[in-house]
Design a protein around this motif. Structure first.
Motif, PDB file in Angstrom:
ATOM      1  N   GLU A   1       0.830  -1.217   0.000  1.00  0.00           N
ATOM      2  CA  GLU A   1       0.000   0.000   0.000  1.00  0.00           C
ATOM      3  C   GLU A   1       0.860   1.260   0.000  1.00  0.00           C
ATOM      4  O   GLU A   1       0.585   2.214  -0.721  1.00  0.00           O
ATOM      5  CB  GLU A   1      -0.888   0.031   1.251  1.00  0.00           C
TER       6      GLU A   1
ATOM      7  N   ASP B   1      -7.804   3.465   4.141  1.00  0.00           N
ATOM      8  CA  ASP B   1      -7.512   2.832   2.856  1.00  0.00           C
ATOM      9  C   ASP B   1      -8.452   3.312   1.748  1.00  0.00           C
ATOM     10  O   ASP B   1      -8.033   3.494   0.607  1.00  0.00           O
ATOM     11  CB  ASP B   1      -7.612   1.304   2.978  1.00  0.00           C
TER      12      ASP B   1
ATOM     13  N   HIS C   1      -1.132   7.983   6.832  1.00  0.00           N
ATOM     14  CA  HIS C   1      -1.448   6.576   6.580  1.00  0.00           C
ATOM     15  C   HIS C   1      -0.336   5.667   7.121  1.00  0.00           C
ATOM     16  O   HIS C   1      -0.602   4.671   7.802  1.00  0.00           O
ATOM     17  CB  HIS C   1      -1.633   6.359   5.068  1.00  0.00           C
TER      18      HIS C   1
ATOM     19  N   HIS D   1      -9.623   0.954   9.820  1.00  0.00           N
ATOM     20  CA  HIS D   1      -8.545   1.409   8.944  1.00  0.00           C
ATOM     21  C   HIS D   1      -8.950   1.358   7.475  1.00  0.00           C
ATOM     22  O   HIS D   1      -8.699   2.296   6.723  1.00  0.00           O
ATOM     23  CB  HIS D   1      -7.293   0.559   9.186  1.00  0.00           C
TER      24      HIS D   1
ATOM     25  N   HIS E   1      -0.343   2.691  10.000  1.00  0.00           N
ATOM     26  CA  HIS E   1       0.209   1.348   9.833  1.00  0.00           C
ATOM     27  C   HIS E   1       1.149   1.026  10.998  1.00  0.00           C
ATOM     28  O   HIS E   1       1.125  -0.079  11.531  1.00  0.00           O
ATOM     29  CB  HIS E   1       0.963   1.236   8.503  1.00  0.00           C
TER      30      HIS E   1
HETATM   31 FE   LIG Z   1      -3.620   0.894   4.929  1.00  0.00          FE
END
Ligand SMILES: [Fe+2]
Length: 144
Positions: free
Chosen positions: A61, A125, A78, A120, A82
């Motif tokens: 990602e 995402d 982001h 998430h 993570h």
């Molecule tokens: Fe993600």
């Protein structure tokens, strides 16, 4: 008992969606292994596999975000989320150490782990998919 994939978890990038489905499958394997009363080392293997899979998924990602020139601030946010996942993972690993067969472990997986993923995917995402659509990016051109 199983965690189900639903359409509202769709990000809109096939490779991301496929990996999210796979992660749900791994979590289901974990819940089933606990339910069956599998040996501790069998459950440990699934937890270790989940870690490897999630590491690779996050990297995928993050690489995509860089390739599509995702806004820097959103990328960093982001990436930070993570990183935070590993706190959730460690909580699971710690619970497993103490409670490898109990409902407490099942509850931790459902509330903490699944909760993190759903949150998430829906909040962070999905923004990647929205950006790709808005910018008219062709993810196939980036190998996705
Ligand atoms: Fe993600």
């Amino acid at each position: 008992m199983d965690i189900k994939w639903t359409e509202d978890l769709t990000v809109g990038v096939d490779s991301i969606d496929d990996q999210h489905k796979e992660m749900i499958a791994i979590i289901n394997n974990l819940l089933q292994a606990i339910n069956r009363g599998d040996a501790r080392d069998e459950i440990e293997k699934v937890i270790a596999f989940l870690k490897k899979y999630v590491e690779a998924h996050f990297l995928m990602e993050e690489t995509l975000m860089l390739r599509i020139k995702y806004p820097k601030d959103k990328f960093l946010e982001h990436e930070r989320k993570h990183t935070q996942f590993w706190e959730t993972y460690n909580e699971l690993a710690a619970t497993f150490k103490k409670e490898h067969r109990s409902p407490i472990l099942v509850n931790t997986i459902k509330n903490v782990l699944v909760g993190w993923f759903v949150n998430h995917i829906c909040q962070t995402d999905k923004a990647i998919g929205v950006f790709i659509k808005k910018e008219g990016k062709d993810t196939k051109a980036y190998g996705y």
